[in-house]
Design a protein around this motif. Structure first.
Motif, PDB file in Angstrom:
ATOM      1  N   LEU A 293      12.168  14.634  -0.085  1.00  0.00           N
ATOM      2  CA  LEU A 293      11.012  14.714   0.813  1.00  0.00           C
ATOM      3  C   LEU A 293      11.198  13.800   2.014  1.00  0.00           C
ATOM      4  CD1 LEU A 293       8.161  15.698   1.453  1.00  0.00           C
ATOM      5  CD2 LEU A 293       7.275  13.876  -0.011  1.00  0.00           C
ATOM      6  N   ARG A 294      11.727  12.621   1.772  1.00  0.00           N
ATOM      7  CA  ARG A 294      11.928  11.660   2.856  1.00  0.00           C
ATOM      8  C   ARG A 294      12.934  12.197   3.873  1.00  0.00           C
ATOM      9  NH1 ARG A 294      12.628   5.950   0.453  1.00  0.00           N
ATOM     10  NH2 ARG A 294      10.462   6.440  -0.065  1.00  0.00           N
ATOM     11  N   ALA A 295      14.004  12.816   3.378  1.00  0.00           N
ATOM     12  CA  ALA A 295      15.021  13.357   4.282  1.00  0.00           C
ATOM     13  C   ALA A 295      14.479  14.523   5.099  1.00  0.00           C
ATOM     14  CB  ALA A 295      16.246  13.796   3.484  1.00  0.00           C
ATOM     15  N   ALA A 296      13.610  15.333   4.489  1.00  0.00           N
ATOM     16  CA  ALA A 296      13.105  16.528   5.168  1.00  0.00           C
ATOM     17  C   ALA A 296      11.998  16.221   6.162  1.00  0.00           C
ATOM     18  CB  ALA A 296      12.601  17.533   4.135  1.00  0.00           C
ATOM     19  N   THR A 297      11.169  15.216   5.859  1.00  0.00           N
ATOM     20  CA  THR A 297       9.967  14.986   6.665  1.00  0.00           C
ATOM     21  C   THR A 297       9.824  13.572   7.211  1.00  0.00           C
ATOM     22  OG1 THR A 297       8.583  14.266   4.800  1.00  0.00           O
ATOM     23  CG2 THR A 297       8.753  16.650   5.187  1.00  0.00           C
ATOM     24  N   GLY A 298      10.557  12.622   6.652  1.00  0.00           N
ATOM     25  CA  GLY A 298      10.365  11.225   7.026  1.00  0.00           C
ATOM     26  C   GLY A 298       9.215  10.563   6.294  1.00  0.00           C
ATOM     27  N   TRP A 299       8.539  11.321   5.418  1.00  0.00           N
ATOM     28  CA  TRP A 299       7.378  10.773   4.703  1.00  0.00           C
ATOM     29  C   TRP A 299       7.789   9.653   3.765  1.00  0.00           C
ATOM     30  CZ3 TRP A 299       6.206  10.043  -0.408  1.00  0.00           C
ATOM     31  CH2 TRP A 299       4.875   9.765  -0.726  1.00  0.00           C
ATOM     32  N   ARG A 300       6.925   8.676   3.647  1.00  0.00           N
ATOM     33  CA  ARG A 300       7.050   7.663   2.609  1.00  0.00           C
ATOM     34  C   ARG A 300       5.657   7.122   2.302  1.00  0.00           C
ATOM     35  NH1 ARG A 300      11.064   4.083   3.143  1.00  0.00           N
ATOM     36  NH2 ARG A 300      12.238   5.426   4.561  1.00  0.00           N
ATOM     37  N   ALA A 301       5.474   6.645   1.086  1.00  0.00           N
ATOM     38  CA  ALA A 301       4.191   6.062   0.700  1.00  0.00           C
ATOM     39  C   ALA A 301       3.977   4.778   1.494  1.00  0.00           C
ATOM     40  CB  ALA A 301       4.172   5.778  -0.794  1.00  0.00           C
ATOM     41  N   GLU A 302       2.811   4.662   2.128  1.00  0.00           N
ATOM     42  CA  GLU A 302       2.538   3.527   3.004  1.00  0.00           C
ATOM     43  C   GLU A 302       1.410   2.632   2.503  1.00  0.00           C
ATOM     44  OE1 GLU A 302       1.679   5.355   6.725  1.00  0.00           O
ATOM     45  OE2 GLU A 302       3.781   5.840   7.173  1.00  0.00           O
ATOM     46  N   ARG A 303       0.471   3.188   1.771  1.00  0.00           N
ATOM     47  CA  ARG A 303      -0.720   2.430   1.398  1.00  0.00           C
ATOM     48  C   ARG A 303      -0.460   1.524   0.196  1.00  0.00           C
ATOM     49  NH1 ARG A 303      -5.839   4.094   3.392  1.00  0.00           N
ATOM     50  NH2 ARG A 303      -5.672   5.805   4.892  1.00  0.00           N
ATOM     51  N   ASP A 304      -1.053   0.352   0.243  1.00  0.00           N
ATOM     52  CA  ASP A 304      -0.897  -0.659  -0.795  1.00  0.00           C
ATOM     53  C   ASP A 304      -1.725  -0.282  -2.021  1.00  0.00           C
ATOM     54  OD1 ASP A 304      -0.224  -3.444  -1.720  1.00  0.00           O
ATOM     55  OD2 ASP A 304      -2.411  -3.611  -1.608  1.00  0.00           O
ATOM     56  N   LEU A 305      -1.119  -0.330  -3.210  1.00  0.00           N
ATOM     57  CA  LEU A 305      -1.829   0.081  -4.421  1.00  0.00           C
ATOM     58  C   LEU A 305      -2.937  -0.894  -4.806  1.00  0.00           C
ATOM     59  CD1 LEU A 305       0.957   1.513  -6.761  1.00  0.00           C
ATOM     60  CD2 LEU A 305      -0.729   2.755  -5.399  1.00  0.00           C
ATOM     61  N   ARG A 306      -2.751  -2.158  -4.520  1.00  0.00           N
ATOM     62  CA  ARG A 306      -3.821  -3.123  -4.801  1.00  0.00           C
ATOM     63  C   ARG A 306      -5.059  -2.789  -3.970  1.00  0.00           C
ATOM     64  NH1 ARG A 306      -4.825  -8.254  -2.262  1.00  0.00           N
ATOM     65  NH2 ARG A 306      -6.116  -9.628  -3.572  1.00  0.00           N
ATOM     66  N   ALA A 307      -4.858  -2.485  -2.693  1.00  0.00           N
ATOM     67  CA  ALA A 307      -5.982  -2.093  -1.843  1.00  0.00           C
ATOM     68  C   ALA A 307      -6.595  -0.783  -2.326  1.00  0.00           C
ATOM     69  CB  ALA A 307      -5.515  -1.959  -0.392  1.00  0.00           C
ATOM     70  N   CYS A 308      -5.757   0.112  -2.835  1.00  0.00           N
ATOM     71  CA  CYS A 308      -6.249   1.382  -3.381  1.00  0.00           C
ATOM     72  C   CYS A 308      -7.141   1.136  -4.593  1.00  0.00           C
ATOM     73  CB  CYS A 308      -5.063   2.266  -3.753  1.00  0.00           C
ATOM     74  SG  CYS A 308      -5.506   3.831  -4.528  1.00  0.00           S
ATOM     75  N   ALA A 309      -6.712   0.239  -5.482  1.00  0.00           N
ATOM     76  CA  ALA A 309      -7.519  -0.081  -6.662  1.00  0.00           C
ATOM     77  C   ALA A 309      -8.855  -0.694  -6.251  1.00  0.00           C
ATOM     78  CB  ALA A 309      -6.755  -1.035  -7.573  1.00  0.00           C
ATOM     79  N   HIS A 310      -8.831  -1.569  -5.256  1.00  0.00           N
ATOM     80  CA  HIS A 310     -10.071  -2.177  -4.768  1.00  0.00           C
ATOM     81  C   HIS A 310     -10.990  -1.122  -4.153  1.00  0.00           C
ATOM     82  CE1 HIS A 310      -8.373  -6.563  -4.368  1.00  0.00           C
ATOM     83  NE2 HIS A 310      -8.311  -6.082  -5.591  1.00  0.00           N
ATOM     84  N   ALA A 311     -10.408  -0.200  -3.369  1.00  0.00           N
ATOM     85  CA  ALA A 311     -11.214   0.854  -2.743  1.00  0.00           C
ATOM     86  C   ALA A 311     -11.833   1.768  -3.796  1.00  0.00           C
ATOM     87  CB  ALA A 311     -10.351   1.664  -1.780  1.00  0.00           C
ATOM     88  N   THR A 312     -11.090   2.023  -4.861  1.00  0.00           N
ATOM     89  CA  THR A 312     -11.619   2.858  -5.943  1.00  0.00           C
ATOM     90  C   THR A 312     -12.768   2.152  -6.647  1.00  0.00           C
ATOM     91  OG1 THR A 312      -9.420   3.816  -6.248  1.00  0.00           O
ATOM     92  CG2 THR A 312     -11.013   4.144  -8.020  1.00  0.00           C
ATOM     93  N   MET A 313     -12.612   0.855  -6.873  1.00  0.00           N
ATOM     94  CA  MET A 313     -13.683   0.066  -7.484  1.00  0.00           C
ATOM     95  C   MET A 313     -14.940   0.111  -6.609  1.00  0.00           C
ATOM     96  SD  MET A 313     -14.528  -1.884 -10.038  1.00  0.00           S
ATOM     97  CE  MET A 313     -16.011  -2.837 -10.335  1.00  0.00           C
ATOM     98  N   ASP A 314     -14.765  -0.029  -5.313  1.00  0.00           N
ATOM     99  CA  ASP A 314     -15.908   0.003  -4.398  1.00  0.00           C
ATOM    100  C   ASP A 314     -16.581   1.370  -4.417  1.00  0.00           C
ATOM    101  OD1 ASP A 314     -15.262  -2.591  -3.739  1.00  0.00           O
ATOM    102  OD2 ASP A 314     -14.285  -2.076  -1.843  1.00  0.00           O
ATOM    103  N   TRP A 315     -15.765   2.432  -4.478  1.00  0.00           N
ATOM    104  CA  TRP A 315     -16.329   3.785  -4.508  1.00  0.00           C
ATOM    105  C   TRP A 315     -17.140   4.010  -5.781  1.00  0.00           C
ATOM    106  CZ3 TRP A 315     -15.623   7.833  -7.950  1.00  0.00           C
ATOM    107  CH2 TRP A 315     -16.210   9.042  -7.573  1.00  0.00           C
ATOM    108  N   VAL A 316     -16.615   3.570  -6.907  1.00  0.00           N
ATOM    109  CA  VAL A 316     -17.335   3.719  -8.173  1.00  0.00           C
ATOM    110  C   VAL A 316     -18.672   2.987  -8.105  1.00  0.00           C
ATOM    111  CG1 VAL A 316     -17.317   3.126 -10.631  1.00  0.00           C
ATOM    112  CG2 VAL A 316     -15.279   4.103  -9.572  1.00  0.00           C
ATOM    113  N   ALA A 317     -18.661   1.785  -7.542  1.00  0.00           N
ATOM    114  CA  ALA A 317     -19.888   0.998  -7.449  1.00  0.00           C
ATOM    115  C   ALA A 317     -20.903   1.634  -6.496  1.00  0.00           C
ATOM    116  CB  ALA A 317     -19.558  -0.419  -6.986  1.00  0.00           C
ATOM    117  N   ASP A 318     -20.417   2.178  -5.384  1.00  0.00           N
ATOM    118  CA  ASP A 318     -21.316   2.704  -4.350  1.00  0.00           C
ATOM    119  C   ASP A 318     -21.807   4.116  -4.631  1.00  0.00           C
ATOM    120  OD1 ASP A 318     -20.952   0.331  -3.024  1.00  0.00           O
ATOM    121  OD2 ASP A 318     -19.458   1.121  -1.620  1.00  0.00           O
TER     122      ASP A 318
END
Length: 322
Positions: A293-318
């Protein structure tokens, strides 16, 4: 003129994030749903109103043909299906009818009368690989699923690419490794941790968490990176009938997800291993190889998983999902 796209399963976890992302790119989006349009706060109000929503059960071949004909899409993202391994295990016949035969019906509908369709991106799953191998799982790794869910996704994968080739439909399978983020159902590991941590913080549960094996490691990716990968795959011109791993190439232990959730919740419960929650026979580590996928599109995972876990926690609470 806007690019017309159809997203099946637009009311699901990944589907809602994909609809939001595609609308942000200026696409004209038709999204399908089983019930009512999403209202849990994952999609913005503007996105809910901008997309055209239509009901669809992919077990109904006539309904699929009607939706595809009405939407006249240039690109189709097929996400409708069973996403929970536990639910698929309890309803194996339904899971196969939806994940396998439902995908077959969609490809056939495109072949019969949708000349505008340039690409069909099918959301597959790394569960189709099973244990994978001793190192990072490549797309050439044989599909040897270990569960009912994995078997239905392997069937979907083979049917989509095989029938697509036979009927001249440009199908690409995105083999998604586990995606995380706001909007995911409580049956999955991260939102489950969030719900229970929130209950402890609110004093509605004892400060004790029963867990399974926290040392299993998986190749987790933020869902917002995942939907960007799906869009990038659809942009490719000359790779029909291929599969692409959507993954980071990095394994993260489930223990880390729990640590990030407890950090955000600001609670320190007793962690107790419950043998009933341990999935016997599951691989200790599964990590994918994103090189194709990286060779075909240049895509790579960019978002931090710790921030993702925090955002998920906030979504559950809100959102009241707790």
């Amino acid at each position: 003129m806007s690019v017309r796209v159809l997203v099946t399963g637009g009311d699901g976890f990944i589907g809602q994030h994909l609809v939001e992302y595609l609308l942000g790119r200026g696409y004209a989006v038709t999204a399908t749903m089983l019930g009512e349009a999403p209202s849990d706060g994952t999609l913005s109000r503007a996105a809910c109103e901008a997309a055209e929503w239509t009901r669809l059960d992919v077990r109904d071949a006539g309904a699929i043909a009607s939706v595809v004909s009405a939407a006249r899409p240039c690109r189709i993202f097929h996400l409708a299906g069973f996403s929970s391994g536990a639910e698929a295990g309890l309803r194996s016949r339904d899971a196969l009818a939806v994940n396998g035969a439902g995908t077959l019906r969609l490809v056939e509908a495109v072949a019969r009368g949708s000349a505008d369709v340039q690409t069909v991106v099918v959301a597959g799953s790394a569960d189709a690989y099973g244990r994978g191998g001793s190192g990072p799982v490549e797309e050439r790794t044989p599909l040897r699923p270990l569960s009912v869910y994995g078997a239905t996704k392997a069937a979907q994968d083979v049917l989509a690419r095989g029938v697509g080739t036979a009927l001249g439909v440009p199908v690409v399978v995105a083999r998604l490794f586990p995606l995380l983020g706001p909007g995911q159902r409580p049956a999955f590991v991260l939102p489950s941790f969030c719900r229970r941590a929130l209950a402890i913080r609110r004093g509605t549960a004892e400060p004790r968490l029963a867990v399974g094996n926290l040392d299993v490691a998986r190749d987790f990716t933020d869902v917002r990176d995942g939907v960007r990968a799906l869009a990038d795959i659809a942009d490719l011109d000359a790779t029909p009938h291929m599969a692409y791993n959507v993954c980071s190439g990095v394994a993260t232990k489930v223990r880390r997800l729990l640590e990030w959730v407890l950090e955000r919740a600001e609670v320190e419960p007793d962690i107790v291993r419950d043998p009933a929650l341990v999935r016997h026979g599951e691989p200790g580590i599964v990590v994918g190889d994103p090189a194709r996928l990286r060779a075909a599109t240049g895509w790579r995972a960019e978002r931090d998983l710790r921030a993702c876990a925090h955002a998920t926690m906030d979504w559950v609470a809100d959102s009241g999902a707790a």
